[in-house]
Design a protein around this motif. Structure first.
Motif, mmCIF file in Angstrom:
data_model
loop_
_atom_site.group_PDB
_atom_site.id
_atom_site.type_symbol
_atom_site.label_atom_id
_atom_site.label_comp_id
_atom_site.label_asym_id
_atom_site.label_seq_id
_atom_site.Cartn_x
_atom_site.Cartn_y
_atom_site.Cartn_z
ATOM 1 N N ALA A 221 82.224 92.600 97.480
ATOM 2 C CA ALA A 221 83.067 92.600 98.682
ATOM 3 C C ALA A 221 82.338 93.081 99.933
ATOM 4 O O ALA A 221 82.866 92.929 101.041
ATOM 5 N N GLU A 222 81.161 93.672 99.792
ATOM 6 C CA GLU A 222 80.417 94.191 100.941
ATOM 7 C C GLU A 222 79.254 93.244 101.267
ATOM 8 O O GLU A 222 78.288 93.153 100.504
ATOM 9 N N PRO A 223 79.311 92.541 102.406
ATOM 10 C CA PRO A 223 78.288 91.530 102.703
ATOM 11 C C PRO A 223 76.882 92.086 102.877
ATOM 12 O O PRO A 223 75.900 91.346 102.701
ATOM 13 N N HIS A 224 76.743 93.355 103.228
ATOM 14 C CA HIS A 224 75.399 93.917 103.415
ATOM 15 C C HIS A 224 74.753 94.339 102.106
ATOM 16 O O HIS A 224 73.563 94.678 102.087
ATOM 17 N N VAL A 225 75.500 94.333 101.016
ATOM 18 C CA VAL A 225 74.913 94.487 99.680
ATOM 19 C C VAL A 225 74.513 93.091 99.229
ATOM 20 O O VAL A 225 75.360 92.254 98.927
ATOM 21 N N VAL A 226 73.210 92.832 99.209
ATOM 22 C CA VAL A 226 72.720 91.466 99.007
ATOM 23 C C VAL A 226 72.375 91.165 97.553
ATOM 24 O O VAL A 226 72.112 90.001 97.211
ATOM 25 N N ALA A 227 72.363 92.191 96.689
ATOM 26 C CA ALA A 227 72.091 91.983 95.272
ATOM 27 C C ALA A 227 72.606 93.181 94.496
ATOM 28 O O ALA A 227 72.778 94.278 95.045
ATOM 29 N N VAL A 228 72.869 92.969 93.221
ATOM 30 C CA VAL A 228 73.265 94.048 92.322
ATOM 31 C C VAL A 228 72.342 94.010 91.111
ATOM 32 O O VAL A 228 71.616 93.035 90.892
ATOM 33 N N GLY A 229 72.388 95.081 90.319
ATOM 34 C CA GLY A 229 71.524 95.081 89.153
ATOM 35 C C GLY A 229 71.752 96.267 88.253
ATOM 36 O O GLY A 229 72.701 97.043 88.423
ATOM 37 N N VAL A 230 70.860 96.400 87.277
ATOM 38 C CA VAL A 230 70.835 97.552 86.383
ATOM 39 C C VAL A 230 69.398 98.005 86.236
ATOM 40 O O VAL A 230 68.469 97.193 86.289
ATOM 41 N N ASN A 231 69.206 99.306 86.091
ATOM 42 C CA ASN A 231 67.850 99.808 85.882
ATOM 43 C C ASN A 231 67.859 101.084 85.042
ATOM 44 O O ASN A 231 68.886 101.747 84.913
ATOM 45 N N CYS A 232 66.705 101.386 84.475
ATOM 46 C CA CYS A 232 66.486 102.564 83.637
ATOM 47 C C CYS A 232 67.493 102.626 82.486
ATOM 48 O O CYS A 232 67.996 103.695 82.153
ATOM 49 N N ILE A 233 67.767 101.473 81.898
ATOM 50 C CA ILE A 233 68.603 101.374 80.714
ATOM 51 C C ILE A 233 67.769 100.827 79.570
ATOM 52 O O ILE A 233 66.673 100.284 79.774
ATOM 53 N N ALA A 248 81.749 89.025 87.952
ATOM 54 C CA ALA A 248 82.305 89.683 89.139
ATOM 55 C C ALA A 248 81.572 89.352 90.427
ATOM 56 O O ALA A 248 82.024 89.739 91.504
ATOM 57 N N THR A 249 80.450 88.641 90.354
ATOM 58 C CA THR A 249 79.683 88.398 91.572
ATOM 59 C C THR A 249 78.925 87.086 91.501
ATOM 60 O O THR A 249 78.522 86.630 90.424
ATOM 61 N N GLY A 250 78.714 86.528 92.686
ATOM 62 C CA GLY A 250 77.830 85.379 92.831
ATOM 63 C C GLY A 250 76.511 85.776 93.461
ATOM 64 O O GLY A 250 75.658 84.927 93.729
ATOM 65 N N LYS A 251 76.343 87.080 93.727
ATOM 66 C CA LYS A 251 75.117 87.570 94.346
ATOM 67 C C LYS A 251 73.985 87.638 93.319
ATOM 68 O O LYS A 251 74.231 87.657 92.107
ATOM 69 N N PRO A 252 72.739 87.685 93.782
ATOM 70 C CA PRO A 252 71.623 87.812 92.854
ATOM 71 C C PRO A 252 71.755 89.062 91.985
ATOM 72 O O PRO A 252 72.241 90.104 92.429
ATOM 73 N N ILE A 253 71.311 88.932 90.740
ATOM 74 C CA ILE A 253 71.331 90.034 89.782
ATOM 75 C C ILE A 253 69.891 90.389 89.432
ATOM 76 O O ILE A 253 69.100 89.531 89.018
ATOM 77 N N LEU A 254 69.544 91.667 89.606
ATOM 78 C CA LEU A 254 68.205 92.179 89.341
ATOM 79 C C LEU A 254 68.264 93.146 88.162
ATOM 80 O O LEU A 254 69.114 94.027 88.139
#
Length: 314
Positions: A221-233, A248-254
């Motif tokens: 929902a926040e346009p300035h968040v350009v990607a989501v991801g997971v780390n250190c798992i 939940a998203t169409g944004k890039p996943i890292l």
């Protein structure tokens, strides 16, 4: 607002992230047994940071993260540094990464190698509140602080980093809903491209128990968040988390997991066996599941990034 992640993906279709900066600094001989962790090298050995960045770039990383994960005004104040000195160190961390990136690009151009490879990105790393505490609570998210209190904690560092020539702010190891809310608000206020990467307890929940899908939806929902991801798992959690995020998203996943070992916050060391993993094969699997970028976190070095790169460019 420009979207540097999307720009790379539109050109190449996939983003190779770097690995564990602190791990590589230790390989280079840095003593990081300190509440400042990798940020200690900003004081003691900035040249080692530059060398580590170059090693990841030469291994194939399209994005390097600065040594600011555990660099905070409060943490440096405990070391006797005032606010102006801290701001200078934060800026210096970005300068080191940008300089390493520019040196890499110049050498590659002079050598005529891989002319189609995008100019690597520099991500300013923003560690969670638990990283400042240095007690392992980033793996639990049990701070007892509100989103407003976490916003106030992160705001000064965010303001400094957002004014540097970094391409994106990378909020890493985010363990809680409240910290996600704080980051989304900071991204909105600063208008700076941001990615938020999460710390998860299993394939469906943040470390604090929040449904992962709920946190990702906030980012969507926040346009300035350009990607989501997971780390250190643990790498074994990556595939189900990609599937959950994609709902939940169409944004890039890292995705950039650690080696699968566990952090002992009291002993200040990694314990237990690493998860057996073929990094090239896993990168292919995670890409098939919907990941747009793959790298590594703690205990993952240039050799693993090179394996991911070799698979990514096939």
């Amino acid at each position: 607002m420009t979207d540097p992640i999307r720009d790379v993906l539109e050109r190449k279709g996939f983003l190779v992230l770097d690995g564990g900066l602190a791990t590589e600094l230790e390989t280079l001989g840095c003593d990081l047994n300190d509440p400042l962790w990798s940020a200690r090298a900003l004081i003691d050995d900035p040249e080692a940071i530059r060398t580590a960045h170059l090693r990841f770039l030469n291994a194939g990383a399209d994005c390097i993260a600065t040594a600011t994960y555990q660099a905070t005004f409060e943490g440096f104040a405990a070391r006797g540094l005032d606010a102006p000195d801290t701001a200078r160190l934060l800026g210096r961390a970005v300068e080191i990464a940008v300089s390493a990136r520019d040196e890499f690009v110049a050498d590659r151009t002079a050598g005529g190698t891989d002319p189609d490879r995008p100019r690597p990105l520099v991500a300013a790393s923003v560690g969670p509140y638990g990283a400042f505490l240095a007690d392992g609570s980033e793996y639990r998210g049990d701070y007892g602080l509100s989103a407003a209190e976490l916003y106030d904690f992160h705001a000064r560092r965010w303001e400094v980093l957002a004014e540097t020539p970094t391409d994106v702010l990378a909020c890493e190891t985010t363990p809680s809903l409240e910290e996600t809310q704080a980051y989304c608000r900071l991204a909105a206020v600063s208008h700076h491209p941001t990615w938020i990467s999460f710390q998860c307890r299993d394939g469906a929940h943040l470390a604090d128990g929040t449904p992962f899908e709920t946190a990702v939806a906030l980012c969507e929902a926040e346009p300035h968040v350009v990607a989501v991801g997971v780390n250190c798992i643990d790498p074994r959690l990556v595939a189900p988390l990609i599937r959950t995020a994609r709902r939940a998203t169409g944004k890039p996943i890292l995705v950039y997991p650690n080696s699968g070992e566990e952090w002992d916050a009291e002993a200040k060391r990694w314990t237990g066996p690493a998860t057996p993993i073929d990094w090239a094969r896993s990168a292919t699997e995670w890409r098939r599941e919907g990941a747009d970028g793959v790298g590594g976190c703690c205990r993952v070095g240039p050799a693993e990034i090179a394996a991911i790169r070799a698979e990514a460019v096939r």
